[in-house]
Design a protein around this motif. Structure first.
Motif, short mmCIF file in Angstrom:
data_model
loop_
_atom_site.label_atom_id
_atom_site.label_comp_id
_atom_site.label_asym_id
_atom_site.label_seq_id
_atom_site.Cartn_x
_atom_site.Cartn_y
_atom_site.Cartn_z
N ASP A 61 0.84 -1.21 0.00
CA ASP A 61 0.00 0.00 0.00
C ASP A 61 0.87 1.26 0.00
OD1 ASP A 61 -2.30 -1.55 0.05
OD2 ASP A 61 -2.65 -1.28 2.20
N GLU A 62 1.90 1.24 0.85
CA GLU A 62 2.83 2.37 0.92
C GLU A 62 3.50 2.57 -0.44
OE1 GLU A 62 7.13 2.94 2.92
OE2 GLU A 62 5.52 2.57 4.36
N GLY A 63 3.87 1.47 -1.05
CA GLY A 63 4.53 1.53 -2.36
C GLY A 63 3.64 2.12 -3.44
N ARG A 64 2.38 1.69 -3.46
CA ARG A 64 1.44 2.23 -4.45
C ARG A 64 1.27 3.74 -4.28
NH1 ARG A 64 -0.70 -2.94 -3.88
NH2 ARG A 64 -1.99 -2.40 -2.10
N GLU A 65 1.21 4.20 -3.04
CA GLU A 65 1.10 5.64 -2.78
C GLU A 65 2.37 6.37 -3.22
OE1 GLU A 65 0.03 6.51 1.28
OE2 GLU A 65 -1.56 4.99 1.26
N ALA A 66 3.52 5.76 -2.94
CA ALA A 66 4.80 6.41 -3.27
C ALA A 66 4.98 6.56 -4.78
CB ALA A 66 5.95 5.61 -2.68
N VAL A 67 4.69 5.50 -5.54
CA VAL A 67 4.87 5.61 -7.00
C VAL A 67 3.80 6.50 -7.62
CG1 VAL A 67 6.15 3.44 -7.22
CG2 VAL A 67 3.66 3.42 -7.52
N ALA A 68 2.61 6.50 -7.04
CA ALA A 68 1.56 7.39 -7.54
C ALA A 68 1.96 8.85 -7.36
CB ALA A 68 0.23 7.10 -6.84
N ASP A 69 2.62 9.15 -6.25
CA ASP A 69 3.09 10.51 -5.98
C ASP A 69 4.12 10.94 -7.04
OD1 ASP A 69 3.48 12.97 -4.39
OD2 ASP A 69 5.44 12.08 -3.96
N VAL A 70 5.06 10.05 -7.35
CA VAL A 70 6.06 10.36 -8.37
C VAL A 70 5.38 10.56 -9.72
CG1 VAL A 70 8.07 9.49 -9.64
CG2 VAL A 70 7.93 9.19 -7.15
N ALA A 71 4.47 9.66 -10.07
CA ALA A 71 3.76 9.76 -11.36
C ALA A 71 2.98 11.07 -11.45
CB ALA A 71 2.82 8.57 -11.55
N GLU A 72 2.33 11.44 -10.36
CA GLU A 72 1.55 12.69 -10.35
C GLU A 72 2.45 13.89 -10.59
OE1 GLU A 72 -0.73 15.21 -6.96
OE2 GLU A 72 -1.34 13.10 -7.14
N ARG A 73 3.60 13.91 -9.95
CA ARG A 73 4.54 15.03 -10.13
C ARG A 73 5.07 15.08 -11.57
NH1 ARG A 73 8.04 15.69 -4.60
NH2 ARG A 73 6.40 15.09 -3.14
N ALA A 74 5.34 13.90 -12.14
CA ALA A 74 5.82 13.85 -13.52
C ALA A 74 4.73 14.31 -14.49
CB ALA A 74 6.27 12.43 -13.86
N GLU A 75 3.53 13.81 -14.30
CA GLU A 75 2.41 14.17 -15.18
C GLU A 75 2.07 15.65 -15.07
OE1 GLU A 75 -0.40 11.22 -13.88
OE2 GLU A 75 0.45 9.69 -15.22
N HIS A 76 2.24 16.22 -13.88
CA HIS A 76 2.01 17.65 -13.68
C HIS A 76 2.95 18.48 -14.58
CE1 HIS A 76 0.88 21.32 -11.57
NE2 HIS A 76 2.15 21.60 -11.44
#
Length: 147
Positions: A61-76
């Motif tokens: 769960d922690e991992g999914r949140e962590a990679v989603a955060d990176v993806a969100e910043r990249a997509e931004h």
């Protein structure tokens, strides 16, 4: 020069400094940003049967949140992003992912552990990646590092 850049994350605050360097490189090259979180199988194997499954689920769960955060910043920033959460030994999983996905550059953070901390944690993931990678590795030292 770089089409696919891997930015592994362990979910810690060091990712902010790593992204401060990795995302501009990705922007300059119009590269896809790959984010990977590795659930350390050594940690989950050390847990009891009862707590092991619970711990593994929590880390996933922690991992999914962590990679989603990176993806969100990249997509931004208008970049394409790919994410993955895997189980295994972190340095090996990072290198396997890089090989499987044709990664051109790994941008990895390090906390600058003291020699004693490195021994206690079986060494540094970033050091092992640098020592074994066949592609360029950009190591970003966290400003709060100790050595």
């Amino acid at each position: 020069m770089y089409d696919d850049i891997l930015i592994p994350t362990d979910g810690s605050e060091t990712i902010a400094e790593t992204l401060a360097h990795g995302l501009p490189i990705a922007e300059h090259n119009d590269a896809t940003v790959h984010s990977l979180y590795v659930v350390d199988s050594r940690v989950t194997a050390a847990a009891t049967d009862e707590t092991g499954a619970e711990l593994e689920s929590s880390l996933e769960d922690e991992g999914r949140e962590a990679v989603a955060d990176v993806a969100e910043r990249a997509e931004h920033r208008g970049l394409e992003a790919a994410t993955d959460v895997r189980k295994g030994t972190p340095s090996k999983a990072i290198l396997e992912y890089a090989d499987e996905h044709g990664i051109d550059l790994i941008v990895i953070g390090t906390r600058g552990k003291s020699p004693r901390e490195k021994i206690a944690s079986l060494g540094s993931v970033s050091e092992r990646v640098v020592d074994n990678a066949e592609i360029p590795v950009f190591v970003v030292r966290d400003a709060g590092g100790t050595d």
